[in-house]
Design a protein around this motif. Structure first.
Motif, PDB file in Angstrom:
ATOM      1  N   SER A 123       0.849  -1.197   0.000  1.00  0.00           N
ATOM      2  CA  SER A 123       0.000   0.000   0.000  1.00  0.00           C
ATOM      3  C   SER A 123       0.878   1.238   0.000  1.00  0.00           C
ATOM      4  N   ILE A 124       0.272   2.348  -0.325  1.00  0.00           N
ATOM      5  CA  ILE A 124       0.917   3.646  -0.163  1.00  0.00           C
ATOM      6  C   ILE A 124       0.498   4.168   1.203  1.00  0.00           C
ATOM      7  N   GLY A 183      -7.145  -0.366  16.468  1.00  0.00           N
ATOM      8  CA  GLY A 183      -5.821  -0.680  16.992  1.00  0.00           C
ATOM      9  C   GLY A 183      -5.004   0.576  17.133  1.00  0.00           C
ATOM     10  N   VAL A 184      -3.877   0.449  17.797  1.00  0.00           N
ATOM     11  CA  VAL A 184      -2.991   1.586  17.994  1.00  0.00           C
ATOM     12  C   VAL A 184      -2.392   1.983  16.657  1.00  0.00           C
ATOM     13  N   GLY A 185      -2.464   3.272  16.338  1.00  0.00           N
ATOM     14  CA  GLY A 185      -1.889   3.754  15.088  1.00  0.00           C
ATOM     15  C   GLY A 185      -2.573   3.207  13.865  1.00  0.00           C
ATOM     16  N   VAL A 186      -3.900   3.244  13.838  1.00  0.00           N
ATOM     17  CA  VAL A 186      -4.651   2.711  12.697  1.00  0.00           C
ATOM     18  C   VAL A 186      -4.172   3.352  11.405  1.00  0.00           C
ATOM     19  N   ARG A 187      -3.783   2.516  10.436  1.00  0.00           N
ATOM     20  CA  ARG A 187      -3.325   2.994   9.138  1.00  0.00           C
ATOM     21  C   ARG A 187      -4.363   2.691   8.078  1.00  0.00           C
ATOM     22  N   LEU A 188      -4.559   3.645   7.175  1.00  0.00           N
ATOM     23  CA  LEU A 188      -5.522   3.464   6.104  1.00  0.00           C
ATOM     24  C   LEU A 188      -4.844   3.411   4.736  1.00  0.00           C
ATOM     25  N   GLY A 189      -3.552   3.195   4.710  1.00  0.00           N
ATOM     26  CA  GLY A 189      -2.825   3.184   3.454  1.00  0.00           C
ATOM     27  C   GLY A 189      -3.295   2.141   2.465  1.00  0.00           C
ATOM     28  N   ALA A 190      -3.901   1.049   2.974  1.00  0.00           N
ATOM     29  CA  ALA A 190      -4.334  -0.011   2.070  1.00  0.00           C
ATOM     30  C   ALA A 190      -5.404   0.453   1.104  1.00  0.00           C
ATOM     31  N   SER A 191      -6.019   1.603   1.379  1.00  0.00           N
ATOM     32  CA  SER A 191      -7.049   2.102   0.472  1.00  0.00           C
ATOM     33  C   SER A 191      -6.457   2.542  -0.857  1.00  0.00           C
ATOM     34  N   VAL A 192      -5.135   2.733  -0.916  1.00  0.00           N
ATOM     35  CA  VAL A 192      -4.498   3.149  -2.155  1.00  0.00           C
ATOM     36  C   VAL A 192      -3.700   2.003  -2.765  1.00  0.00           C
ATOM     37  N   GLY A 193      -3.748   0.854  -2.151  1.00  0.00           N
ATOM     38  CA  GLY A 193      -3.061  -0.311  -2.690  1.00  0.00           C
ATOM     39  C   GLY A 193      -4.057  -1.422  -2.951  1.00  0.00           C
TER      40      GLY A 193
END
Length: 206
Positions: A123-124, A183-193
């Motif tokens: 992901s980005i 979760g701690v530090g939820v990342r949403l980068g998978a939306s661009v990968g």
């Protein structure tokens, strides 16, 4: 069996038609020889909003009120109810380009046996670092569990945060997945990968 019945039966068999009384697996053979289990069955069993909120809040460890706002948003975006959901855990890390690995159980409405499922993908990322999170993924248009095993690109611009829960959409061949992460530090980068779902753990995410 008379001659006419015998003749009609032979013609049906040669044309590849199923005769009455033959069982159907629900899988269509594609040109490459693989099975396509998606039937577009509009009458497939679905989960109610109350069932999803109850299962999701118990699994994610959040209150029903907190998850209810997210579920209401997802339901309003798609207008129908999910045919399944995945309850699992994942880890991810990012330094502009991120990687994500997870595993969980796929539950289908109608009481089928839960099915072990893995996912991985690049992901980005929008941050630097990593996190571990529980993931509760709603599945729309998934009529057979085998159809989950494919690559799901993220829907660009669909990622958002609601009450500390991260949500984004993935879409492939009419199947829409809506992972809800806590979760701690939820990342949403998978939306661009993309995420590739598989029957077993794959080390390479590509």
């Amino acid at each position: 069996m008379d001659r006419r019945t015998l003749l009609l039966t032979g013609l049906a068999a040669s044309a590849g038609f199923a005769t009455p009384g033959c069982a159907s697996t629900g899988a269509m053979q594609q040109a490459d020889g693989s099975a396509d289990y998606q039937t577009g069955n509009e009458s497939a069993p679905v989960y109610s909003e109350a069932e999803i909120v109850r299962a999701g809040s118990n699994f994610l460890g959040v209150t029903a009120e907190a998850l209810g706002g997210v579920i209401e948003r997802v339901f309003s975006d798609y207008g129908d109810r999910p045919t399944g959901y995945i309850a699992g855990e994942e880890g991810s890390a990012a330094l502009t380009v991120g990687l994500r690995y997870g595993e969980g159980l796929l539950y289908m409405a109608g009481g089928a046996q839960p099915q072990k499922t893995y996912w991985q993908g690049p992901s980005i990322g929008w941050d630097v670092g990593g996190n571990a999170a529980r993931v509760f993924t709603l599945c729309y248009g998934l009529y057979h569990p085998e159809a989950i095993y494919r690559r799901f690109p993220g829907v660009e611009g669909s990622a958002y945060l609601v009450g500390g829960l991260g949500v984004n959409y993935q879409n492939a061949d009419g199947i829409i997945l809506a992972p809800i992460r806590a979760g701690v530090g939820v990342r949403l980068g998978a939306s661009v990968g993309y995420l590739a779902y598989s029957r077993k753990r794959n080390i390479l995410p590509f």
